[in-house]
Design a protein around this motif. Structure first.
Motif, PDB file in Angstrom:
ATOM      1  N   TYR A 166     -84.291 -47.400  11.731  1.00 48.06           N
ATOM      2  CA  TYR A 166     -83.576 -46.179  12.126  1.00 48.06           C
ATOM      3  C   TYR A 166     -83.499 -46.029  13.644  1.00 48.06           C
ATOM      4  CZ  TYR A 166     -82.601 -44.589   7.481  1.00 48.06           C
ATOM      5  OH  TYR A 166     -82.066 -44.491   6.222  1.00 48.06           O
ATOM      6  N   TRP A 167     -84.429 -46.623  14.365  1.00 43.40           N
ATOM      7  CA  TRP A 167     -84.307 -46.657  15.824  1.00 43.40           C
ATOM      8  C   TRP A 167     -83.120 -47.542  16.215  1.00 43.40           C
ATOM      9  CZ3 TRP A 167     -85.177 -50.845  19.307  1.00 43.40           C
ATOM     10  CH2 TRP A 167     -85.156 -50.469  20.667  1.00 43.40           C
ATOM     11  N   LEU A 168     -82.968 -48.674  15.516  1.00 40.70           N
ATOM     12  CA  LEU A 168     -81.848 -49.574  15.790  1.00 40.70           C
ATOM     13  C   LEU A 168     -80.508 -48.948  15.391  1.00 40.70           C
ATOM     14  CD1 LEU A 168     -83.382 -52.991  14.633  1.00 40.70           C
ATOM     15  CD2 LEU A 168     -82.877 -52.293  16.983  1.00 40.70           C
ATOM     16  N   ARG A 175     -74.043 -52.565  14.749  1.00 44.69           N
ATOM     17  CA  ARG A 175     -74.711 -53.870  14.720  1.00 44.69           C
ATOM     18  C   ARG A 175     -76.197 -53.792  14.375  1.00 44.69           C
ATOM     19  NH1 ARG A 175     -71.113 -54.589  19.061  1.00 44.69           N
ATOM     20  NH2 ARG A 175     -69.614 -56.277  18.706  1.00 44.69           N
ATOM     21  N   TRP A 176     -76.688 -52.655  13.917  1.00 43.79           N
ATOM     22  CA  TRP A 176     -78.105 -52.529  13.609  1.00 43.79           C
ATOM     23  C   TRP A 176     -78.567 -53.560  12.586  1.00 43.79           C
ATOM     24  CZ3 TRP A 176     -79.841 -51.830   8.673  1.00 43.79           C
ATOM     25  CH2 TRP A 176     -78.908 -51.372   7.728  1.00 43.79           C
ATOM     26  N   TRP A 177     -77.666 -53.887  11.635  1.00 46.70           N
ATOM     27  CA  TRP A 177     -78.031 -54.831  10.577  1.00 46.70           C
ATOM     28  C   TRP A 177     -78.351 -56.214  11.149  1.00 46.70           C
ATOM     29  CZ3 TRP A 177     -74.881 -59.123  10.256  1.00 46.70           C
ATOM     30  CH2 TRP A 177     -73.633 -59.027  10.883  1.00 46.70           C
ATOM     31  N   LEU A 178     -77.640 -56.636  12.198  1.00 50.12           N
ATOM     32  CA  LEU A 178     -77.889 -57.945  12.818  1.00 50.12           C
ATOM     33  C   LEU A 178     -79.212 -57.937  13.581  1.00 50.12           C
ATOM     34  CD1 LEU A 178     -76.967 -60.791  13.528  1.00 50.12           C
ATOM     35  CD2 LEU A 178     -75.684 -59.817  15.461  1.00 50.12           C
ATOM     36  N   ILE A 185     -87.064 -62.151  10.877  1.00 47.71           N
ATOM     37  CA  ILE A 185     -87.528 -63.546  10.893  1.00 47.71           C
ATOM     38  C   ILE A 185     -89.008 -63.641  11.298  1.00 47.71           C
ATOM     39  CG2 ILE A 185     -87.183 -65.837  11.896  1.00 47.71           C
ATOM     40  CD1 ILE A 185     -84.201 -65.078  12.227  1.00 47.71           C
ATOM     41  N   PRO A 186     -89.405 -63.143  12.490  1.00 44.41           N
ATOM     42  CA  PRO A 186     -90.834 -63.231  12.842  1.00 44.41           C
ATOM     43  C   PRO A 186     -91.713 -62.355  11.947  1.00 44.41           C
ATOM     44  CG  PRO A 186     -89.642 -61.937  14.479  1.00 44.41           C
ATOM     45  CD  PRO A 186     -88.615 -62.555  13.597  1.00 44.41           C
ATOM     46  N   PHE A 187     -91.176 -61.211  11.501  1.00 44.46           N
ATOM     47  CA  PHE A 187     -91.967 -60.313  10.660  1.00 44.46           C
ATOM     48  C   PHE A 187     -92.300 -60.980   9.331  1.00 44.46           C
ATOM     49  CE2 PHE A 187     -92.359 -56.857   7.534  1.00 44.46           C
ATOM     50  CZ  PHE A 187     -93.392 -56.130   8.116  1.00 44.46           C
ATOM     51  N   LEU A 300     -79.722 -61.520   5.518  1.00 38.81           N
ATOM     52  CA  LEU A 300     -78.613 -61.324   6.460  1.00 38.81           C
ATOM     53  C   LEU A 300     -77.392 -60.755   5.741  1.00 38.81           C
ATOM     54  CD1 LEU A 300     -77.330 -61.680   9.261  1.00 38.81           C
ATOM     55  CD2 LEU A 300     -76.757 -64.040   8.603  1.00 38.81           C
ATOM     56  N   GLY A 301     -77.019 -61.397   4.632  1.00 37.30           N
ATOM     57  CA  GLY A 301     -75.878 -60.892   3.864  1.00 37.30           C
ATOM     58  C   GLY A 301     -76.143 -59.524   3.277  1.00 37.30           C
ATOM     59  N   GLY A 302     -77.368 -59.305   2.812  1.00 33.44           N
ATOM     60  CA  GLY A 302     -77.718 -58.015   2.213  1.00 33.44           C
ATOM     61  C   GLY A 302     -77.678 -56.874   3.203  1.00 33.44           C
ATOM     62  N   LEU A 303     -78.194 -57.104   4.414  1.00 35.58           N
ATOM     63  CA  LEU A 303     -78.179 -56.060   5.443  1.00 35.58           C
ATOM     64  C   LEU A 303     -76.756 -55.734   5.885  1.00 35.58           C
ATOM     65  CD1 LEU A 303     -81.250 -57.150   7.603  1.00 35.58           C
ATOM     66  CD2 LEU A 303     -81.041 -55.019   6.308  1.00 35.58           C
TER      67      LEU A 303
END
Length: 436
Positions: A166-168, A175-178, A185-187, A300-303
Motif C-alpha cells: 500500500y505504500w507502493l 506501476r505498484w505491481w511491478l 524476489i528477495p523476500f 508477476l502475471g498475478g500482480l
C-alpha cells in the motif's frame, strides 16, 4: 445495489455448491479401470474392505470441502466489503494512532481476527473429520496451539507485505505491481532460506535422525547422487497424525531432507531409502529452484492482473463496496478476493507441473535404488495411512493433486520391461480358491 449484489453472490454460491455436491458424490467417478484391476496398483489387492470404504467416504468429503472452502472465502471477502466492515475497521485503526504502520497493524488485526472467527467452524470440522477417520492423532489443545501460531505468523507476514504494497500503491498506482514483484524476489528467497530453522520449529521438534545405521545408508545413496548431505532430520509427527511423509525444504545451507517419525516407524529401511531417493531426485533435478522461478513468473502475471482488476472494480463499484481509492487499506479484502480467485484458477497449471516433477523424482528414485518392490509397497502403505483415493475424479485431480494419483504412481514404478506386475493374491482369496 449492495443488497442486490449480496443476494446474487449467495445464489451463485448455492448453485455452485449443489453442482459440486452432485459431481463429488453422485457422478460415479473415481473407479479403478479394468486394465488396473488385479494389479499391485488396485487398492482392492492391498487394502481391507473397511479401509476401502473409509477411503471412499473420507476422500469424497475432503474433496467437497476443498471445492467449497475457497469460494466461501470469496463470499466472506465480498460480505466484508459490501457491508462496510472493511471501511469501519480502517476508521477504528486510524482513530487510534497517527503512525501509519500501527494503523495498518490495527486494521489487519481486526480483519484477521474476523476471518479467523468466521472460518473457524470449517477449520474445526476438517480437524474433527481427520480425527474421526483416524488420520489425525492431535489433541484439541495442540491443534488450537498450531492455529494460534498460524494466526500470528500470518499476521506478521501480512503486516510487512501489506504495508509495503500500500505504500507502493500510494507512490505509483500504475506501476505498484511491478515494484511489488521486484521486492517479492528477495523476500521469497529469504523466507525459503529461514523456514527450516525459524518457522518450522515453531510447530514441531526437528533433530538429526536417531537411527544412525539408517542415516548411513541414506547418506551413502546421497553420495552416489553427488548430494553434499551431512544429516537427515526427523520430526515428531506421531503425536499429530498417522499419515506418512518425507520432504525437502529450504535452500542453500539451510536445505534439509526431513522424515516424519511415523514414516520411520511404519516403513522398512528399503522403503525409506526409496522415499529418500525420491526426495534426492527433487534436489538433483533442481525442482526447488524451478519452483521458485515458476512462482515468480506467476506472481508477476498475478500482480499485473490484480492491479488491472482492482482499478476496474473500484472505478465501477467503488461506491457500493465502500472503497474510495485503491491506496486505502480498506480495499485489502478486494485484493484478497482477486488474488484468491487467480490462485484458484491457476491450480490446474501449477499442479500439472508439480505432478510432472513428482513423476521425474519417482523415476530418479528407481534408477538410483533399482528396488521396484519397495517402491510399490511404500506407495501402498502411504495410500493406507492417509486413506488416499488412488484414482480421483478429473476436476479433483486438476485442482487438488500436486502428486500423481497413486494408481499411476504404483503402476509406473511396478512396470518392468513393459510388463505390469500382477498383485499377490490375498490370503482370503487363496483359501477361497483352495475350497473351489
Amino acid at each position: 445495489m449492495a443488497k442486490k449484489m449480496g443476494i446474487v453472490a449467495l445464489l451463485l454460491f448455492g448453485v455452485y455448491l449443489l453442482c459440486m455436491y452432485w459431481y463429488i458424490f453422485h457422478s460415479g467417478g473415481g473407479t479403478v479401470p479394468k486394465v488396473f484391476q488385479g494389479t499391485v496398483a488396485d487398492p482392492v489387492m492391498f487394502m481391507s474392505e473397511k479401509e476401502l470404504f473409509l477411503s471412499g467416504e473420507y476422500s469424497k468429503i475432503r474433496n467437497f470441502l476443498f471445492f467449497i472452502a475457497t469460494p466461501l472465502e470469496w463470499l466472506v471477502y465480498a460480505f466484508i466489503l459490501l457491508t462496510g466492515i472493511s471501511r469501519y475497521f480502517e476508521k477504528v485503526a486510524t482513530a487510534q494512532t497517527k503512525w501509519k504502520l500501527l494503523r495498518n497493524a490495527g486494521y489487519l488485526f481486526l480483519l484477521s481476527l474476523l476471518l479467523y472467527l468466521v472460518l473457524f467452524p470449517l477449520d474445526y470440522y476438517r480437524y474433527y473429520l481427520s480425527k474421526s477417520y483416524g488420520i489425525s492423532t492431535q489433541a484439541f489443545s495442540s491443534w488450537m496451539r498450531d492455529g494460534i501460531i498460524d494466526f500470528w505468523v500470518n499476521f506478521g507476514t501480512s503486516l510487512i507485505v501489506v504495508s509495503v504494497i500500500y505504500w507502493l500503491i500510494k507512490k505509483s498506482e500504475k506501476r505498484w505491481w511491478l515494484y511489488t514483484w521486484l521486492l517479492t524476489i528477495p523476500f521469497t528467497i529469504f523466507v525459503m532460506f529461514i523456514q527450516p530453522v525459524v518457522i518450522d520449529p515453531l510447530y514441531n521438534d526437528f533433530y538429526p535422525l536417531k537411527n544412525k545405521e539408517l542415516e548411513a545408508k541414506i547418506l551413502s545413496i546421497a553420495d552416489q547422487a553427488h548430494i553434499p548431505a551431512e544429516h537427515v532430520y526427523e520430526v515428531n509427527m506421531a503425536e499429530k497424525t498417522n499419515a506418512l511423509n518425507a520432504y525437502v525444504t529450504g535452500i542453500g545451507s539451510n536445505s534439509r531432507i526431513v522424515l516424519w517419525d511415523t514414516t520411520l516407524n511404519r516403513l522398512t529401511d528399503n522403503e525409506i531409502l526409496f522415499i529418500m531417493a525420491h526426495e534426492m531426485g527433487h534436489y538433483v533435478e533442481k525442482h526447488i529452484y524451478f519452483g521458485i522461478a515458476g512462482y515468480l513468473v506467476l506472481t508477476l502475471g498475478g500482480l499485473w492482473l490484480t492491479s488491472r482488476c482492482m482499478r476496474w472494480v473500484i472505478r465501477r463499484y467503488g461506491q457500493v463496496l465502500k472503497i474510495k481509492k485503491m491506496g486505502d487499506i480498506a480495499s485489502y479484502p478486494l485484493f484478497l478476493l482477486i488474488t484468491s480467485i487467480l490462485l484458484f484458477a491457476s491450480n490446474p497449471l501449477t499442479n500439472y507441473v508439480s505432478r510432472y516433477q513428482e513423476t521425474r523424482a519417482d523415476q530418479y528414485a528407481i534408477s538410483l535404488t533399482g528396488d521396484r518392490e519397495s517402491a510399490v509397497t511404500a506407495f501402498q502403505k502411504l495410500t493406507i495411512s492417509g486413506l488416499s483415493e488412488v484414482n480421483p475424479q478429473l476436476l479433483v485431480k486438476w485442482f487438488r493433486y500436486t502428486h500423481p494419483p497413486m494408481l499411476d504412481r504404483i503402476d509406473r514404478v511396478a512396470e518392468k520391461e513393459g510388463q505390469k506386475k500382477e498383485a499377490p493374491v490375498k490370503e482370503e482369496q487363496k483359501k477361497e480358491q483352495q475350497k473351489q
